[in-house]
Motif scaffolding. Structure first.
Motif, PDB file in Angstrom:
ATOM      1  N   GLU A 107      -3.134  14.185 -15.521  1.00  0.00           N
ATOM      2  CA  GLU A 107      -4.270  13.304 -15.802  1.00  0.00           C
ATOM      3  C   GLU A 107      -3.861  11.719 -15.236  1.00  0.00           C
ATOM      4  OE1 GLU A 107      -6.439  13.418 -19.395  1.00  0.00           O
ATOM      5  OE2 GLU A 107      -6.739  15.398 -19.404  1.00  0.00           O
ATOM      6  N   VAL A 108      -2.476  11.470 -15.744  1.00  0.00           N
ATOM      7  CA  VAL A 108      -2.117  10.162 -15.394  1.00  0.00           C
ATOM      8  C   VAL A 108      -1.818  10.152 -13.873  1.00  0.00           C
ATOM      9  CG1 VAL A 108      -0.336   8.477 -15.854  1.00  0.00           C
ATOM     10  CG2 VAL A 108      -1.470   9.465 -17.782  1.00  0.00           C
ATOM     11  N   LEU A 109      -1.172  10.998 -13.450  1.00  0.00           N
ATOM     12  CA  LEU A 109      -0.846  11.196 -12.111  1.00  0.00           C
ATOM     13  C   LEU A 109      -2.074  11.119 -11.128  1.00  0.00           C
ATOM     14  CD1 LEU A 109       2.565  13.646 -12.152  1.00  0.00           C
ATOM     15  CD2 LEU A 109       2.345  11.093 -12.087  1.00  0.00           C
ATOM     16  N   THR A 110      -2.984  11.935 -11.459  1.00  0.00           N
ATOM     17  CA  THR A 110      -4.339  11.738 -10.687  1.00  0.00           C
ATOM     18  C   THR A 110      -4.760  10.368 -10.713  1.00  0.00           C
ATOM     19  OG1 THR A 110      -4.865  14.116 -11.601  1.00  0.00           O
ATOM     20  CG2 THR A 110      -6.533  12.368 -10.615  1.00  0.00           C
ATOM     21  N   VAL A 111      -4.630   9.660 -11.867  1.00  0.00           N
ATOM     22  CA  VAL A 111      -5.114   8.131 -11.777  1.00  0.00           C
ATOM     23  C   VAL A 111      -4.104   7.151 -10.787  1.00  0.00           C
ATOM     24  CG1 VAL A 111      -5.347   5.984 -13.213  1.00  0.00           C
ATOM     25  CG2 VAL A 111      -6.145   8.106 -13.975  1.00  0.00           C
ATOM     26  N   ILE A 112      -3.056   7.602 -10.663  1.00  0.00           N
ATOM     27  CA  ILE A 112      -1.825   6.918  -9.848  1.00  0.00           C
ATOM     28  C   ILE A 112      -2.101   7.152  -8.609  1.00  0.00           C
ATOM     29  CG2 ILE A 112       0.771   6.697  -9.212  1.00  0.00           C
ATOM     30  CD1 ILE A 112       1.112   6.946 -12.327  1.00  0.00           C
ATOM     31  N   ARG A 113      -2.373   8.686  -8.364  1.00  0.00           N
ATOM     32  CA  ARG A 113      -2.834   9.056  -6.908  1.00  0.00           C
ATOM     33  C   ARG A 113      -4.061   8.504  -6.308  1.00  0.00           C
ATOM     34  NH1 ARG A 113      -1.612  14.133  -8.945  1.00  0.00           N
ATOM     35  NH2 ARG A 113       0.690  14.687  -8.593  1.00  0.00           N
ATOM     36  N   ASP A 114      -5.033   8.293  -7.161  1.00  0.00           N
ATOM     37  CA  ASP A 114      -6.333   7.400  -6.747  1.00  0.00           C
ATOM     38  C   ASP A 114      -6.094   6.015  -6.619  1.00  0.00           C
ATOM     39  OD1 ASP A 114      -7.531  10.061  -7.111  1.00  0.00           O
ATOM     40  OD2 ASP A 114      -8.474   9.456  -9.045  1.00  0.00           O
ATOM     41  N   LEU A 115      -5.153   5.685  -7.315  1.00  0.00           N
ATOM     42  CA  LEU A 115      -4.842   4.209  -7.112  1.00  0.00           C
ATOM     43  C   LEU A 115      -4.160   4.000  -5.692  1.00  0.00           C
ATOM     44  CD1 LEU A 115      -3.466   2.901 -10.466  1.00  0.00           C
ATOM     45  CD2 LEU A 115      -5.412   2.120  -9.546  1.00  0.00           C
ATOM     46  N   ALA A 116      -3.307   4.821  -5.331  1.00  0.00           N
ATOM     47  CA  ALA A 116      -2.509   4.865  -4.321  1.00  0.00           C
ATOM     48  C   ALA A 116      -3.345   5.060  -2.888  1.00  0.00           C
ATOM     49  CB  ALA A 116      -1.323   5.901  -4.100  1.00  0.00           C
ATOM     50  N   ALA A 117      -4.251   6.186  -3.072  1.00  0.00           N
ATOM     51  CA  ALA A 117      -5.241   6.256  -2.313  1.00  0.00           C
ATOM     52  C   ALA A 117      -6.188   5.096  -2.025  1.00  0.00           C
ATOM     53  CB  ALA A 117      -6.222   7.603  -2.522  1.00  0.00           C
ATOM     54  N   GLY A 118      -6.340   4.516  -2.841  1.00  0.00           N
ATOM     55  CA  GLY A 118      -7.111   2.942  -2.817  1.00  0.00           C
ATOM     56  C   GLY A 118      -6.221   1.834  -2.306  1.00  0.00           C
ATOM     57  N   GLY A 119      -5.075   2.103  -1.928  1.00  0.00           N
ATOM     58  CA  GLY A 119      -4.106   0.942  -1.205  1.00  0.00           C
ATOM     59  C   GLY A 119      -3.331   0.276  -2.160  1.00  0.00           C
ATOM     60  N   MET A 120      -3.199   0.728  -3.667  1.00  0.00           N
ATOM     61  CA  MET A 120      -2.635   0.091  -4.522  1.00  0.00           C
ATOM     62  C   MET A 120      -0.821   0.262  -4.298  1.00  0.00           C
ATOM     63  SD  MET A 120      -2.139  -1.941  -7.457  1.00  0.00           S
ATOM     64  CE  MET A 120      -3.566  -2.010  -8.092  1.00  0.00           C
ATOM     65  N   THR A 121      -0.038  -0.864  -4.432  1.00  0.00           N
ATOM     66  CA  THR A 121       1.458  -0.778  -3.966  1.00  0.00           C
ATOM     67  C   THR A 121       1.912  -0.491  -5.379  1.00  0.00           C
ATOM     68  OG1 THR A 121       1.070  -2.252  -2.168  1.00  0.00           O
ATOM     69  CG2 THR A 121       3.328  -1.966  -3.330  1.00  0.00           C
ATOM     70  N   MET A 122       2.735   0.492  -5.623  1.00  0.00           N
ATOM     71  CA  MET A 122       3.390   0.578  -6.885  1.00  0.00           C
ATOM     72  C   MET A 122       4.848   1.234  -6.810  1.00  0.00           C
ATOM     73  SD  MET A 122       0.214   2.972  -8.488  1.00  0.00           S
ATOM     74  CE  MET A 122       0.094   3.928  -7.140  1.00  0.00           C
ATOM     75  N   VAL A 123       5.429   0.829  -7.830  1.00  0.00           N
ATOM     76  CA  VAL A 123       6.868   1.457  -7.905  1.00  0.00           C
ATOM     77  C   VAL A 123       6.902   1.828  -9.378  1.00  0.00           C
ATOM     78  CG1 VAL A 123       9.341   0.789  -8.157  1.00  0.00           C
ATOM     79  CG2 VAL A 123       7.930  -0.319  -6.652  1.00  0.00           C
ATOM     80  N   LEU A 124       7.332   3.331  -9.544  1.00  0.00           N
ATOM     81  CA  LEU A 124       7.403   3.978 -10.658  1.00  0.00           C
ATOM     82  C   LEU A 124       8.859   4.156 -11.082  1.00  0.00           C
ATOM     83  CD1 LEU A 124       4.854   5.143  -9.197  1.00  0.00           C
ATOM     84  CD2 LEU A 124       4.936   7.062 -10.627  1.00  0.00           C
ATOM     85  N   ALA A 125       9.116   3.955 -12.031  1.00  0.00           N
ATOM     86  CA  ALA A 125      10.506   4.055 -12.640  1.00  0.00           C
ATOM     87  C   ALA A 125      10.691   5.186 -13.573  1.00  0.00           C
ATOM     88  CB  ALA A 125      11.103   2.778 -13.535  1.00  0.00           C
ATOM     89  N   THR A 126      11.404   6.241 -13.399  1.00  0.00           N
ATOM     90  CA  THR A 126      11.291   7.440 -14.396  1.00  0.00           C
ATOM     91  C   THR A 126      12.920   7.801 -14.458  1.00  0.00           C
ATOM     92  OG1 THR A 126      10.164   9.526 -14.527  1.00  0.00           O
ATOM     93  CG2 THR A 126      10.905   8.965 -12.309  1.00  0.00           C
ATOM     94  N   HIS A 127      13.268   8.715 -15.238  1.00  0.00           N
ATOM     95  CA  HIS A 127      14.457   9.550 -15.402  1.00  0.00           C
ATOM     96  C   HIS A 127      14.600  10.521 -14.354  1.00  0.00           C
ATOM     97  CE1 HIS A 127      14.952   7.389 -19.091  1.00  0.00           C
ATOM     98  NE2 HIS A 127      14.241   7.864 -19.825  1.00  0.00           N
ATOM     99  N   ALA A 150       0.824  -1.331  -0.073  1.00  0.00           N
ATOM    100  CA  ALA A 150      -0.132   0.080  -0.078  1.00  0.00           C
ATOM    101  C   ALA A 150       0.901   1.376   0.115  1.00  0.00           C
ATOM    102  CB  ALA A 150      -0.923   0.014   1.244  1.00  0.00           C
ATOM    103  N   ALA A 151       2.165   1.349  -0.632  1.00  0.00           N
ATOM    104  CA  ALA A 151       3.028   2.354  -0.601  1.00  0.00           C
ATOM    105  C   ALA A 151       3.261   2.625  -2.128  1.00  0.00           C
ATOM    106  CB  ALA A 151       4.129   2.310   0.004  1.00  0.00           C
ATOM    107  N   TYR A 152       3.512   3.788  -2.212  1.00  0.00           N
ATOM    108  CA  TYR A 152       4.422   3.723  -3.863  1.00  0.00           C
ATOM    109  C   TYR A 152       5.599   4.742  -3.489  1.00  0.00           C
ATOM    110  CZ  TYR A 152       1.931   8.562  -3.836  1.00  0.00           C
ATOM    111  OH  TYR A 152       1.701   9.848  -3.707  1.00  0.00           O
ATOM    112  N   ASP A 153       6.587   3.916  -4.565  1.00  0.00           N
ATOM    113  CA  ASP A 153       7.795   4.676  -4.370  1.00  0.00           C
ATOM    114  C   ASP A 153       8.144   4.955  -6.079  1.00  0.00           C
ATOM    115  OD1 ASP A 153       8.485   4.595  -1.691  1.00  0.00           O
ATOM    116  OD2 ASP A 153       8.562   2.423  -1.820  1.00  0.00           O
ATOM    117  N   ALA A 154       9.270   5.651  -6.066  1.00  0.00           N
ATOM    118  CA  ALA A 154       9.961   5.883  -7.459  1.00  0.00           C
ATOM    119  C   ALA A 154      11.262   5.561  -7.431  1.00  0.00           C
ATOM    120  CB  ALA A 154       9.664   7.444  -7.889  1.00  0.00           C
ATOM    121  N   LEU A 155      11.696   5.166  -8.423  1.00  0.00           N
ATOM    122  CA  LEU A 155      13.065   4.871  -8.967  1.00  0.00           C
ATOM    123  C   LEU A 155      13.579   5.751  -9.724  1.00  0.00           C
ATOM    124  CD1 LEU A 155      13.261   0.639  -8.627  1.00  0.00           C
ATOM    125  CD2 LEU A 155      14.319   2.553  -6.836  1.00  0.00           C
TER     126      LEU A 155
END
Length: 185
Positions: free
Chosen positions: A165-185, A28-33
């Motif tokens: 818009e995409v980040l809003t979807v990701i934030r909503d997923l995080a608020a709903g408890g989705m565990t995510m890792v985002l890879a970005t430059h 239920a966390a989201y992190d970025a690499l």
């Protein structure tokens, strides 16, 4: 409830994470690499160490078994099934959890609503914009009902409004408890 561990070998060429002994993502966390341009640090094959998902060693498992275990990923360069509709593309992911056609179809519809694609369900995937393909990629991954979602450059090639818009979807997923890792430059 669970975590994923990635323990790279000390000789790993993955500069951004080689200095760390491991990465743990709590449920239920989201992190970025952050990655060096073109390195793909999150998604290189594992040459040493191990990957655990919810206490289960998934190192070296075939991708379909990893997905069934609950870890799925999106791709930076999207490749939808061009001749299928948006609804059919999302249903492909849903079949993993819902082998019954009607259940997978309904689940795909719910996922499309969740990512803002409900109005595009009958549209051929080949007709989608880059932003539409990015959303579809996310929707297909979500349709598998993952415990851990790995997002590879989910906002690349999008203009600032669409990034929002995409980040809003990701934030909503995080608020709903989705565990995510985002890879970005």
């Amino acid at each position: 409830c669970g975590e994923i561990d990635y323990e790279p070998d000390a000789e790993a060429s993955l500069r951004a994470i080689a200095a760390r002994k491991g990465i743990t993502v709590e449920e239920a966390a989201y992190d970025a690499l952050l990655e060096d341009e073109g390195r793909g640090i999150l998604f290189l094959p594992i040459n040493a160490g191990r990957v655990e998902l919810l206490g289960q060693d998934i190192t070296g498992m075939p991708v379909h078994r990893i997905a069934r275990a609950g870890m799925v990923r999106t791709f930076q360069i999207t490749q939808p099934f061009a001749k299928l509709t948006v609804h059919e593309n999302i249903a492909v992911g849903a079949y993993q959890k819902y082998p019954d056609r009607q259940q997978s179809w309904e689940h795909a519809h719910a996922i499309a609503r969740q990512v803002g694609m409900e109005h595009m369900l009958t549209q051929p995937a080949a007709d989608l914009t880059v932003a539409g393909r990015k959303r579809l990629e996310l929707a297909r991954a979500l349709a598998t009902s993952p415990r851990l979602l790995l997002l590879d450059e989910v906002t690349s090639a999008l203009d600032p409004e669409l990034v929002g818009e995409v980040l809003t979807v990701i934030r909503d997923l995080a608020a709903g408890g989705m565990t995510m890792v985002l890879a970005t430059h």
